[in-house]
Design an enzyme around this catalytic site. Sequence first.
Site, short mmCIF file in Angstrom:
data_model
loop_
_atom_site.label_atom_id
_atom_site.label_comp_id
_atom_site.label_asym_id
_atom_site.label_seq_id
_atom_site.Cartn_x
_atom_site.Cartn_y
_atom_site.Cartn_z
N HIS A 1 -40.66 -7.70 29.68
CA HIS A 1 -40.73 -6.82 28.51
C HIS A 1 -40.60 -7.66 27.25
CE1 HIS A 1 -36.41 -7.33 28.35
NE2 HIS A 1 -36.28 -6.85 29.57
P1 TYD Z 1 -33.49 -4.28 31.55
O1 TYD Z 1 -33.37 -4.84 30.17
O2 TYD Z 1 -34.72 -3.49 31.86
O3 TYD Z 1 -33.36 -5.48 32.61
P2 TYD Z 1 -34.38 -6.67 32.84
O4 TYD Z 1 -33.83 -7.84 32.06
O5 TYD Z 1 -34.46 -6.91 34.27
O6 TYD Z 1 -35.69 -6.21 32.27
O7 TYD Z 1 -32.20 -3.43 31.87
C1 TYD Z 1 -32.00 -2.91 33.16
C2 TYD Z 1 -31.19 -1.63 33.04
O8 TYD Z 1 -29.93 -1.90 32.45
C3 TYD Z 1 -31.87 -0.60 32.17
O9 TYD Z 1 -31.74 0.65 32.81
C4 TYD Z 1 -31.08 -0.60 30.90
C5 TYD Z 1 -29.73 -1.11 31.29
N1 TYD Z 1 -29.11 -1.94 30.25
C6 TYD Z 1 -28.09 -1.42 29.48
O10 TYD Z 1 -27.67 -0.26 29.64
N2 TYD Z 1 -27.51 -2.22 28.53
C7 TYD Z 1 -27.92 -3.50 28.31
O11 TYD Z 1 -27.37 -4.20 27.42
C8 TYD Z 1 -29.02 -4.02 29.09
C9 TYD Z 1 -29.53 -5.40 28.88
C10 TYD Z 1 -29.57 -3.21 30.05
#
Ligand code: TYD
Length: 132
Positions: free
Chosen positions: A51
């Site tokens: 992303h």
């Molecule tokens: P995401 O940023 O999509 O992870 P990746 O780095 O694998 O793309 O986050 C995964 C899940 O965690 C998503 O449902 C949102 C949650 N999340 C939070 O609630 N707070 C945070 O600070 C982060 C980074 C993620």
Amino acid sequence: MLSKVQIIHLPKIEDSRGNLSFLEGNSHIPFHIKRAYWIYDVPGGQVRGGHAYKELHEFIIALSGSFDVLLDDGKNKKKFTLNRSYYGLYVPKMIWRSLENFSTNSLALILASDFYSEDDYFRDYNVFKNQV
Ligand code: TYD
């Protein structure tokens, strides 16, 4: 823009008792830290991220083990391997990024310039690319 991406070396206080590194927001890294999160227990072959952020800046450190950070600003791509805890990768906003090739027991610490907001994510690469 990938030209704004940079590896930042942190202070390393070497000591026979063990080394110590640190960082301060707005000083060693070019933003005020509002949030920290970490990625760990990654099963072999899994990819995190995938992303971009509209406004968020991040600093990524391999506190333990190693992993690759793949960056793409919509025009150019670049891969960084992080494997030491005394430096990290500054990733400004509007860069598509993925973390992969995690070693066993690796620990990725990410310092972020703002609180979590799903609205700040581009989760569709084509939408991101159009915006660029
Ligand atoms: P995401 O940023 O999509 O992870 P990746 O780095 O694998 O793309 O986050 C995964 C899940 O965690 C998503 O449902 C949102 C949650 N999340 C939070 O609630 N707070 C945070 O600070 C982060 C980074 C993620």
